[in-house]
Design a protein around this motif. Structure first.
Motif, PDB file in Angstrom:
ATOM      1  N   ALA A   1     -50.471  60.028-104.123  1.00  0.00           N
ATOM      2  CA  ALA A   1     -50.099  61.445-104.042  1.00  0.00           C
ATOM      3  C   ALA A   1     -50.517  62.037-102.703  1.00  0.00           C
ATOM      4  O   ALA A   1     -49.775  62.827-102.095  1.00  0.00           O
ATOM      5  CB  ALA A   1     -50.751  62.216-105.192  1.00  0.00           C
TER       6      ALA A   1
ATOM      7  N   ALA B   1     -52.702  72.754 -98.887  1.00  0.00           N
ATOM      8  CA  ALA B   1     -52.089  71.498 -99.326  1.00  0.00           C
ATOM      9  C   ALA B   1     -53.048  70.318 -99.150  1.00  0.00           C
ATOM     10  O   ALA B   1     -52.929  69.307 -99.845  1.00  0.00           O
ATOM     11  CB  ALA B   1     -50.798  71.247 -98.538  1.00  0.00           C
ATOM     12  N   HIS B   2     -53.983  70.441 -98.216  1.00  0.00           N
ATOM     13  CA  HIS B   2     -55.024  69.422 -98.054  1.00  0.00           C
ATOM     14  C   HIS B   2     -56.157  69.630 -99.055  1.00  0.00           C
ATOM     15  O   HIS B   2     -56.602  68.695 -99.725  1.00  0.00           O
ATOM     16  CB  HIS B   2     -55.619  69.480 -96.636  1.00  0.00           C
ATOM     17  CG  HIS B   2     -54.693  69.072 -95.548  1.00  0.00           C
ATOM     18  ND1 HIS B   2     -53.637  69.848 -95.133  1.00  0.00           N
ATOM     19  CD2 HIS B   2     -54.667  67.971 -94.762  1.00  0.00           C
ATOM     20  CE1 HIS B   2     -52.996  69.238 -94.149  1.00  0.00           C
ATOM     21  NE2 HIS B   2     -53.605  68.100 -93.898  1.00  0.00           N
TER      22      HIS B   2
ATOM     23  N   ARG C   1     -48.152  60.815 -99.979  1.00  0.00           N
ATOM     24  CA  ARG C   1     -46.845  61.486-100.083  1.00  0.00           C
ATOM     25  C   ARG C   1     -46.916  62.907 -99.535  1.00  0.00           C
ATOM     26  O   ARG C   1     -46.056  63.351 -98.784  1.00  0.00           O
ATOM     27  CB  ARG C   1     -46.363  61.501-101.543  1.00  0.00           C
ATOM     28  CG  ARG C   1     -45.682  60.228-101.997  1.00  0.00           C
ATOM     29  CD  ARG C   1     -44.975  60.413-103.336  1.00  0.00           C
ATOM     30  NE  ARG C   1     -45.884  60.765-104.419  1.00  0.00           N
ATOM     31  CZ  ARG C   1     -46.638  59.873-105.082  1.00  0.00           C
ATOM     32  NH1 ARG C   1     -46.577  58.605-104.771  1.00  0.00           N
ATOM     33  NH2 ARG C   1     -47.428  60.281-106.063  1.00  0.00           N
ATOM     34  N   ASP C   2     -47.990  63.618 -99.913  1.00  0.00           N
ATOM     35  CA  ASP C   2     -48.136  65.003 -99.448  1.00  0.00           C
ATOM     36  C   ASP C   2     -48.318  65.066 -97.929  1.00  0.00           C
ATOM     37  O   ASP C   2     -47.767  65.939 -97.250  1.00  0.00           O
ATOM     38  CB  ASP C   2     -49.331  65.683-100.137  1.00  0.00           C
ATOM     39  CG  ASP C   2     -48.960  66.218-101.505  1.00  0.00           C
ATOM     40  OD1 ASP C   2     -47.799  65.996-101.924  1.00  0.00           O
ATOM     41  OD2 ASP C   2     -49.819  66.833-102.153  1.00  0.00           O
TER      42      ASP C   2
ATOM     43  N   ASP D   1     -55.453  73.564-107.338  1.00  0.00           N
ATOM     44  CA  ASP D   1     -54.865  74.469-106.359  1.00  0.00           C
ATOM     45  C   ASP D   1     -55.925  75.434-105.841  1.00  0.00           C
ATOM     46  O   ASP D   1     -56.831  75.835-106.578  1.00  0.00           O
ATOM     47  CB  ASP D   1     -53.711  75.241-106.984  1.00  0.00           C
ATOM     48  CG  ASP D   1     -52.481  74.352-107.153  1.00  0.00           C
ATOM     49  OD1 ASP D   1     -52.405  73.329-106.430  1.00  0.00           O
ATOM     50  OD2 ASP D   1     -51.637  74.654-108.002  1.00  0.00           O
TER      51      ASP D   1
ATOM     52  N   ARG E   1     -56.268  70.954-101.845  1.00  0.00           N
ATOM     53  CA  ARG E   1     -55.905  70.616-103.225  1.00  0.00           C
ATOM     54  C   ARG E   1     -56.404  69.208-103.576  1.00  0.00           C
ATOM     55  O   ARG E   1     -56.865  68.957-104.677  1.00  0.00           O
ATOM     56  CB  ARG E   1     -54.378  70.685-103.335  1.00  0.00           C
ATOM     57  CG  ARG E   1     -53.868  70.737-104.732  1.00  0.00           C
ATOM     58  CD  ARG E   1     -52.433  71.235-104.841  1.00  0.00           C
ATOM     59  NE  ARG E   1     -51.506  70.616-103.910  1.00  0.00           N
ATOM     60  CZ  ARG E   1     -50.750  71.285-103.053  1.00  0.00           C
ATOM     61  NH1 ARG E   1     -50.830  72.595-103.001  1.00  0.00           N
ATOM     62  NH2 ARG E   1     -49.918  70.662-102.255  1.00  0.00           N
ATOM     63  N   HIS E   2     -56.316  68.322-102.598  1.00  0.00           N
ATOM     64  CA  HIS E   2     -56.758  66.939-102.853  1.00  0.00           C
ATOM     65  C   HIS E   2     -58.277  66.826-102.796  1.00  0.00           C
ATOM     66  O   HIS E   2     -58.859  65.948-103.427  1.00  0.00           O
ATOM     67  CB  HIS E   2     -56.125  65.999-101.827  1.00  0.00           C
ATOM     68  CG  HIS E   2     -54.653  65.827-102.040  1.00  0.00           C
ATOM     69  ND1 HIS E   2     -54.135  64.912-102.928  1.00  0.00           N
ATOM     70  CD2 HIS E   2     -53.600  66.486-101.513  1.00  0.00           C
ATOM     71  CE1 HIS E   2     -52.808  64.998-102.931  1.00  0.00           C
ATOM     72  NE2 HIS E   2     -52.457  65.951-102.083  1.00  0.00           N
TER      73      HIS E   2
END
Ligand code: SF4
Length: 579
Positions: A204, A481-482, A207-208, A490, A484-485
């Motif tokens: 994931a 977006a970073h 992909r992100d 979120d 989140r991981h």
């Protein structure tokens, strides 16, 4: 360093949650390790290297290292950033942060190979070498994958604007980190790591990151990075009347067209990138037999226009000389321009003159060695001007020489510089983008700028935790977006901006603890004199306007009228320290 010992401890996960990495963790460790009032060149001043949580992963532009300490140039906190490949290697060796304290009994090089840490004698072997020669020797003796963060001869000689170098052309330039490394009898930290960085759901994440690369990084907005690099700014800043010229006498250089990106593109041979960066903004140029990276915009402005030098080959040679001896080109250019001014006014006799490149080219070597007139220039602009009885000619804030955006042509940068945490810095709030580089804010007014500056400072404090590169368009969607991981959920915009504000306020507490408050949030006298020509002719940021803007800025930040964060503000930001 004093005992030549290294200890390893787990990362404080609560600090990592509150401060993420890079700038934030660096400030938190600095607050803990630095006793108030410590001399910047004393063994007790910690030199801290902090990577970001994404260094060594597939995240693009995050291969950057934050380096910090108390600055010998300013006495404020210092955080400075460098790209290249050192930060990922540190992560592959298993470390997020390195804290160097003490002073070695003799010059050493610290070698980190995964869990092994050695202190190698440097006298007669590494000590005294220029930066490129040192890296070559390390590669020859230890292997091609060892990464080096070093100080040059300037740092060994404790020049307060000595920088740190890695991958030859990459510099943690500002504030004198090189002198602090030299003060510890430390020539370099060399690292080799053979591990990897775990990222949870690797599929994931990959992909992100690929989607971000295609949709947010390799876009038309960012194309300037590989097409021209930062030199594209020369013409724009000059047209705005904000390009410092002849020690800040003007904001318009008549030879700007000789040192702009159009000229550099004629001698460009290739572009290079930091690890895991698709933008590859590093422009490589050939001048005669010399091939080197740069000059970047700041060097063109401060070592070119500000010294009255329109000879691109000479600026590139000056740039190379600074790189080799480990000097910040921005401060060095500013100091040399000041010295030229002092000579012209009869206050000094160094043989330097605006536009004359003979003595100019000798300056970096003399400053680094503290030889001849270089010993006086090695004091830095503030102390050199004071020594010569002309303090009003020194272009500095809190002791750090001004960057190449003249506030008379971009008023917002005046407030940005005055409130920057490490002295005059354009990388904390870059309002020039809003008032002279295509935005809609008025260039000759501070109206609306306090909010803009505070917001940009909070955002940059967040961005320098990543450590994302400033050479691309960043926003909280991108950073979220970073994160989140990292956090497994979120992350709201408010959470991110609160993290940035927490870090900015922590920096303010650090500086207040060192005696920097409202009285130091000001602009230097040299900016009180209006330009005689150019787009900003006749304009200055008045003391009254700056005072009103500071009042508004402090109010927006939740600080009292002396610039001290209130208890309510610290509680709202969940700051875990107090003065
Ligand atoms: S944009 Fe340039 S400086 Fe930034 S990470 Fe990429 S190559 Fe390095």
């Amino acid at each position: 360093m004093t005992r030549l010992e290294a200890t390893v401890e787990p990362l404080d996960t609560e600090w990592a949650r509150l401060y993420l990495g890079g700038k934030g963790l660096l400030f938190r460790y600095l607050f803990e390790e630095l006793a108030p009032g410590t001399d910047a060149l004393a063994p007790e001043n910690p030199l801290i290297l902090a990577s970001g949580p994404f260094a060594g992963t597939a995240a693009a532009t995050c291969s950057r290292l934050a380096v910090g300490c108390k600055s010998p140039a300013t006495g404020t906190l210092l955080d400075s950033y460098v790209g290249g490949s050192f930060a990922p290697e540190l992560k592959y060796a298993g470390y997020d942060v390195v804290v160097v304290t003490g002073r070695a009994p003799h010059p050493v090089l610290v070698l980190i190979e995964d869990e092994r840490v050695d202190f190698l004698p440097a006298e007669g072997r590494f000590w005294g070498l220029e930066t490129a020669a040192l890296e070559q020797k390390v590669r020859e003796e230890m292997g091609p994958w060892h990464k080096v963060l070093s100080t040059g001869p300037a740092g060994e000689n404790l020049v307060p604007f000595a920088c740190l170098s890695t991958d030859q052309y990459h510099k943690a330039g500002r504030g004198g980190g090189g002198a602090v490394m030299g003060s510890k009898n430390l020539k370099a930290v060399v690292v080799r790591g053979t591990g990897a960085v775990a990222v949870g759901d690797a599929g994931a994440f990959a992909r992100d990151m690929l989607a971000l690369q295609n949709e947010r990084i390799l876009t038309a907005d960012n194309a300037w990075t590989y097409e021209e690099g930062t030199p594209f700014l020369v013409d724009l800043v000059n047209a705005a009347g904000a390009l410092p010229t002849r020690n800040w006498r003007s904001g318009q250089f008549e030879e700007a067209g000789s040192i702009d990106s159009a000229q550099l593109l004629k001698v460009r041979t290739k572009i290079r990138a930091c690890t895991q960066c698709p933008l590859a903004c590093r422009q490589v140029h050939q001048f005669g037999e010399h091939v080197s990276e740069g000059p970047e915009f700041e060097t063109l402005g401060l070592c070119g226009a500000n010294c009255g030098v329109g000879d691109l080959a000479a600026i590139a040679a000056f740039n190379r000389a600074c790189d080799e001896v480990g000097l910040d080109t921005m401060s060095t250019g500013a100091v040399v321009a000041l010295a030229m001014d002092l000579c012209e006014k009869g206050a000094a006799d160094y043989g330097l003159a605006f536009g004359d490149t003979a003595a100019y080219l000798a300056a970096p070597g003399l400053i680094a060695a503290r030889e001849g007139w270089g010993a006086e220039l090695a004091l830095g602009a503030r102390d050199l001007a004071a020594l010569k009885g002309r303090p009003e000619l020194a272009p500095h804030i809190k002791g750090l020489e001004l960057p190449a955006y003249d506030p008379r042509g971009t008023f917002g940068m005046g407030l940005s510089y005055a409130t920057s945490d490490r002295g005059a810095c354009h990388m904390r709030a870059f309002t020039a983008a809003d008032d002279i580089l295509g935005g809609e804010a008025p260039a000759d007014s501070l109206e609306g700028k306090p909010q803009l500056v505070a917001d940009q400072q909070d955002f940059s404090a967040l961005a320098w935790t990543g450590v994302w590169c400033a050479n691309m368009y960043l926003d909280t969607d991108f950073i979220g977006a970073h994160l989140r991981h990292l956090w497994g959920r979120d992350v709201t915009q408010e959470e991110m901006m609160t993290t940035g504000a927490r870090i900015w306020n922590l920096g303010r507490l650090l500086n207040l603890r060192e005696g920097f408050g409202r009285d130091q949030d000001r602009l230097p006298a040299i900016l009180d004199v209006p330009h005689p020509d150019g787009a900003a002719a006749g304009k200055t940021v008045s003391a009254e306007a700056l005072r009103a803007a500071l009042d508004e800025y402090y109010r927006l930040r939740g600080w009292d009228e002396d610039g001290v964060p209130t208890e309510e503000t610290l509680a709202r930001l969940s700051l875990d320290v107090r003065l």
